[in-house]
Each structure stands twice: as structure tokens, then as C-alpha cells.
Design an enzyme around this catalytic site. Structure first.
Site, PDB file in Angstrom:
ATOM      1  N   LYS A  73       0.844  -1.202   0.000  1.00  0.00           N
ATOM      2  CA  LYS A  73       0.000   0.000   0.000  1.00  0.00           C
ATOM      3  C   LYS A  73       0.874   1.245   0.000  1.00  0.00           C
ATOM      4  O   LYS A  73       1.897   1.303   0.705  1.00  0.00           O
ATOM      5  CB  LYS A  73      -0.911  -0.021   1.236  1.00  0.00           C
ATOM      6  CG  LYS A  73      -1.962   1.087   1.266  1.00  0.00           C
ATOM      7  CD  LYS A  73      -2.859   0.958   2.503  1.00  0.00           C
ATOM      8  CE  LYS A  73      -3.935   2.032   2.541  1.00  0.00           C
ATOM      9  NZ  LYS A  73      -4.761   1.966   3.776  1.00  0.00           N
ATOM     10  N   SER A 148      -9.737   2.448   2.881  1.00  0.00           N
ATOM     11  CA  SER A 148      -8.856   3.125   1.962  1.00  0.00           C
ATOM     12  C   SER A 148      -7.962   2.181   1.151  1.00  0.00           C
ATOM     13  O   SER A 148      -7.482   2.556   0.089  1.00  0.00           O
ATOM     14  CB  SER A 148      -7.982   4.113   2.730  1.00  0.00           C
ATOM     15  OG  SER A 148      -7.114   3.425   3.626  1.00  0.00           O
ATOM     16  N   SER A 172      -9.690  -0.024   7.047  1.00  0.00           N
ATOM     17  CA  SER A 172      -9.162   0.037   5.675  1.00  0.00           C
ATOM     18  C   SER A 172      -8.502  -1.238   5.164  1.00  0.00           C
ATOM     19  O   SER A 172      -8.168  -1.331   3.985  1.00  0.00           O
ATOM     20  CB  SER A 172      -8.165   1.182   5.544  1.00  0.00           C
ATOM     21  OG  SER A 172      -8.876   2.387   5.498  1.00  0.00           O
TER      22      SER A 172
HETATM   23  N1  GLN Z   1     -12.821   4.449   6.061  1.00  0.00           N
HETATM   24  C1  GLN Z   1     -12.244   4.878   7.304  1.00  0.00           C
HETATM   25  C2  GLN Z   1     -11.943   6.340   7.235  1.00  0.00           C
HETATM   26  O1  GLN Z   1     -12.226   6.931   6.262  1.00  0.00           O
HETATM   27  C3  GLN Z   1     -11.071   4.037   7.616  1.00  0.00           C
HETATM   28  C4  GLN Z   1      -9.788   4.577   7.197  1.00  0.00           C
HETATM   29  C5  GLN Z   1      -8.634   3.686   7.488  1.00  0.00           C
HETATM   30  O2  GLN Z   1      -8.768   2.633   8.111  1.00  0.00           O
HETATM   31  N2  GLN Z   1      -7.470   4.130   7.070  1.00  0.00           N
HETATM   32  O3  GLN Z   1     -11.435   6.919   8.145  1.00  0.00           O
END
Ligand code: GLN
Length: 507
Positions: A73, A148, A172
Site C-alpha cells: 500500500k 482506503s 481500511s
Molecule cells: N474508512 C475509514 C476512514 O475513512 C477508515 C480509514 C482507514 O482505516 N485508514 O477513516
């Protein structure tokens, strides 16, 4: 092939790392124009593979995943590849050092295939907030791959990589896993080093594995996990082998005597019917394998999203202050010139996307004098209540279970203009981050109404990651026995060989 199968074939010299790496690079070339899982493909991948093959030929002692490719990532620093965290503000930036997890992959002889797409600074649930365009779900290219870390999940689902790394601040790793039919693990907070992981919210962030099987996730976790003196939050525990835990789950396959709690607040209203149906069937499967299932009440979870969306922006606004045009990446000088503050403002205006700006504003506000107690302070108190709900639950049960996400993959564009709808995707995953406990998403079949993947989440007490791998692997086997190996993503040009292999259940 899975990472475990590749590793065996490499040890047996049935395959070379060059062949395996080339196969994945070919796959990327064939499908990534459509999927867009990668922001950068590693030009040195074949050279790395060649070096591992040479070491194997020379009889060097190699780790279990030596020669196996891995996608990374783009939130993780790599000294030989650009690292953007999905943002314009870091476009083209090449870090001066590797994240510890990346260094450990290299040390283990794994072959970095490239950097995967993500929502900007890991803020989002769909990868649509990437400054470089969205990733598409290999199951349906008009749908989101989750976020994400949608790039890592899509790469693994589309067979562009056997395994990948992600980061999970609020879901994410697990939510993309759910909507792409892959496995994702958020380790115990402090279990995996964050040194060189671009911080989103430091009290929540964890790096973890993305894979197609529980055993593969365990193998990767064994490589990246363990104490790192460069991360002050890193636990000094001696961790057991997670691969051994997964293997024992696969072998005995029983859940006899295991107590599992179904969290009432992480299901029900607002969940897609097909997700609920698959979850109910999964729970029945757990019971048929000898587990005792009870319902658990966790009343504070109702406030978890609200607390998270104060704590996360507060910490993010502070972490992102370092992108100031002086130290990293982009610099925009206003036409009329101006002070250093003017340059910083112009750079941040041009370099950050809308979701990042929204959260910086929210976080700055929540931390400002006069509002600190009302917002940030209150959110921290809710966090303690969430932790207590978990403590109480784990006095009664060994594991908690819920769907990993409330719905299957939604169409691209559907929620991009509705931040609250986007935030609700994380309903099921956020509590584990607030409490620092480990969580795992495992594919639990396709929703009947749309034929898209669903995921079941297992959670364990802090430090009990091995329990997740053991019983996660056992559950995965039960699910596969009941489903057959049907979880094969239909990327557009899945060629004939792969298609027939898929039909025979080989891949
Ligand atoms: N979707 C969540 C957010 O927008 C999780 C983000 C993450 O785990 N990096 O904060």
C-alpha cells in the site's frame, strides 16, 4: 496460487521466483488498466526475484516466503519507489528510507511488485478519494473495491499479487477485504511496526496483511510483526507463529468448546439482506462445528463512529501539519509572492483533496480551545466505554463475530458526495480500532441479490491474534466446504486457462 502454495513450489524448485514474478507482472499488464490497483509497478521486481533464485541455487537459508511477490500500500515508505499516500502533495516523492515492514519483507526475500492505490492519506472507504483516480472492484468494474486500501485488496482479488500489505485505522484492511472477497487482518495495536507508515491517526493506525487465505495472511504477519525499537508504541511481546496457528486450525477444523459472541449492535437494521443472510448461515456453521454462540450487547458501540470521526480528524489534522511545502513534496508559490505562510497555504490548498481538507478543518475545530472538552475530550470518554464493552464481552466469550461491512460493494460515485453515508461503511470495523484489539475479515460467500462478496469479521482480545488465525482458518475451511471454492473474481480478461482452473477449484 496462494502464497503458501507458491512458497512450496519455490522450495521444491518446481517454479523459480523469476517465473512467479513474471506471471504476476504479466497479469498486472493484462488487467490493471481496468482495475487500477497499482500506482507504481516496481521496475526492479525481476532483478530482486533473480537474486532470490540465485541465493536458493547457492543453498542459502531462506525464509518461508522467499521469492513470493507482494504488493505494498502506498502509505508505506519505500526507498526505491515513490510513496504518495494517494495524495498530490507527495506526488513523485521517494522516501529516504524503508518502512520497517517493507525492510522486513525484503529481508525475508519477498519480491515487492509495486505500490497500491488508496484513498488520500487513507481517508475513505472506496479509493475514490485517491488523487490518482479510483481503483475498480475486480468483481464488477463499476463498483468500489472498498477503502482506503482498495488497491491492495483489488490487486489480490484480481490475482495481480498473491498477498499485499495494507493499513487499518478504522477498517481500511477489513472493509476492502469484505467487498472484494479477500482476507484482511488488523493486528493488535502495537503488534506490527508503524515506522515509515505515513500516519493518519496515530492512536488507531495498524499495518497488516491482505491475502486470499487465512494461512497466507498469517505467513505475511509472521514476516512483518514483532517488536521494533523505532516505533515507540511497538509491543515487546514474543509472538507465537501465526502460520502454525492457522495450520492447526486448518488441520483439526473444529471449533468445539469455542465461545463466540455475536454483537447485537453490529448487525440488523441498515444491513443489506444478503449480508445478514450469509452471516446467519455462517453463525449456524460455527455452531455446527461445535462453537457455542451467544448474543452480546455492546451499547457504547452505537457511539463508536461519532467518537472515531472526532478522534481521527483531531489526530490527522496534527499529523498532516508536516506537509507544509518545506519538508516534503509539492511547493506552490503564489503568483503575487508572499510570506512563508502564504506558500504553505497555497501548497496545502493545491495539494490536498476535499476529504482531507474536510477532516483537517473538523479536527482543528475539535481540538480548539473551548471545544476540546466538548468534542475531543468527550470522544475519548466514549472510547473508554467502547473498550469496557469489549472487556465485558471477552469475559463471556473467546471471539466476537459480525459482518465485516454492512453492504456489498456499492457503485462508484454513489457515496462520494455524501460523507456521512461513506463514514457509515465503517460501522462494524471501527470499534476494534478504538479498543486496539485484533480483527480479521474472511470471505463468507456471495450475497444472493447481487452476487457480490460478503465478509465475516472475527475479533479477539488484545494480543490474541493467534486465536484469530487458528479459528479463522477453521471457519474458512468450513465456509469453503459449504461454498466450494466459488470466490473467484471475474476480472474482464480472465483467460481460458485460468477460467477452467477456477471451475475445477484449483485457484
Ligand atoms: N474508512 C475509514 C476512514 O475513512 C477508515 C480509514 C482507514 O482505516 N485508514 O477513516
Amino acid at each position: 496460487m496462494t502464497a503458501a502454495a507458491l512458497a512450496d513450489a519455490l522450495v521444491a524448485r518446481d517454479l523459480s521466483s523469476v517465473e512467479v514474478t513474471q506471471a504476476h507482472l504479466d497479469r498486472i499488464a493484462a488487467v490493471d488498466t481496468d482495475v487500477h490497483a497499482f500506482l507504481h509497478v516496481n521496475e526492479s521486481a525481476l532483478a530482486v526475484a533473480q537474486a532470490v533464485d540465485a541465493r536458493r541455487a547457492a543453498g542459502d537459508a531462506l525464509g518461508p516466503l522467499a521469492g513470493v511477490p507482494v504488493a505494498i500500500k502506498d502509505v508505506l515508505c519505500t526507498q526505491d519507489m515513490p510513496t504518495t499516500s494517494g495524495s498530490r502533495i507527495l506526488e513523485g516523492w521517494v522516501p529516504p528510507y524503508d518502512a520497517t515492514v517493507v525492510a522486513r519483507l525484503r529481508q525475508a526475500g519477498m519480491v515487492p511488485l509495486g505500490k497500491t492505490n488508496m484513498d488520500e492519506f487513507a481517508m475513505g472507504s472506496s479509493t475514490e478519494f485517491s488523487a490518482y483516480g479510483p481503483t475498480r472492484n475486480p468483481w464488477d468494474l463499476d463498483r468500489i473495491p472498498g477503502g482506503s486500501g482498495g488497491g491492495s485488496a483489488a490487486a489480490v482479488a484480481a490475482y495481480e499479487a498473491p498477498v499485499a500489505l495494507g493499513s487499518d485505522t478504522g477498517g481500511s484492511i477489513r472493509q476492502p477485504g469484505a467487498v472484494t472477497g479477500t482476507v484482511g487482518v488488523k493486528p493488535t495495536y502495537g503488534g506490527v511496526s508503524r515506522y515509515g507508515a505515513i500516519a493518519l491517526a496515530s492512536s488507531l493506525d495498524q499495518v497488516g496483511p491482505v491475502s486470499r487465505t487465512v494461512l497466507d495472511a498469517a505467513l505475511v504477519h509472521d514476516v512483518i510483526g514483532g517488536h521494533d525499537p523505532r516505533d515507540s508504541t511497538s509491543l515487546t511481546d514474543a509472538w507465537p507463529s501465526f502460520a502454525d496457528a492457522a495450520r492447526s486450525g486448518l488441520q483439526d477444523g473444529t471449533l468445539a468448546g469455542v465461545r463466540i459472541g455475536v454483537v447485537k449492535e453490529l448487525g440488523g437494521d441498515g444491513f443489506q439482506a444478503g449480508v445478514t443472510q450469509r452471516f446467519t448461515e455462517t453463525v449456524a456453521l460455527l455452531e455446527s462445528a461445535g462453537a457455542t454462540v451467544v448474543e452480546i450487547d455492546a451499547p457504547s458501540f452505537a457511539y463508536a463512529i461519532s467518537a472515531y470521526y472526532l478522534i481521527l480528524p483531531a489526530e490527522a489534522s496534527s499529523n498532516l501539519a508536516k506537509f507544509d511545502s518545506v519538508r516534503f513534496g509539492m511547493r506552490v508559490t503564489p503568483a503575487a509572492g508572499g510570506t512563508v505562510e502564504d506558500v504553505m497555504a497555497a501548497t496545502r490548498e493545491a495539494g490536498f483533496g476535499p476529504e482531507v481538507k474536510r477532516r483537517i478543518i473538523l479536527g482543528t475545530y475539535a481540538l480548539s480551545a473551548g471545544y476540546y472538552d466538548a468534542y475531543y475530550g468527550s470522544a475519548q470518554k466514549v472510547r473508554t466505554l467502547v473498550q469496557r464493552d469489549f472487556d465485558r464481552a471477552f469475559e463471556q466469550v473467546d471471539l466476537l463475530a459480525s459482518p465485516s461491512a454492512p453492504t456489498t460493494a456499492f457503485p462508484l460515485g454513489e457515496k462520494i458526495d455524501d460523507p456521512l453515508a461513506m463514514y457509515l461503511n465503517d460501522l462494524t470495523t471501527i470499534p476494534a480500532n478504538l479498543a486496539g484489539i485484533p480483527g480479521m475479515s474472511i470471505p463468507m460467500g456471495l450475497a444472493p441479490e447481487d452476487g457480490l462478496p460478503t465478509g465475516v469479521q472475527l475479533m479477539a482480545p488484545a494480543r490474541q491474534d493467534a486465536r484469530l488465525y487458528r479459528y479463522g482458518a477453521a471457519l474458512e475451511r468450513l465456509l469453503e466446504d459449504s461454498w466450494g471454492r466459488t470466490l473467484i473474481s471475474q476480472v474482464p480478461d480472465l483467460d481460458e486457462t485460468q477460467q477452467s482452473a477456477a471451475e475445477e477449484g484449483v485457484i
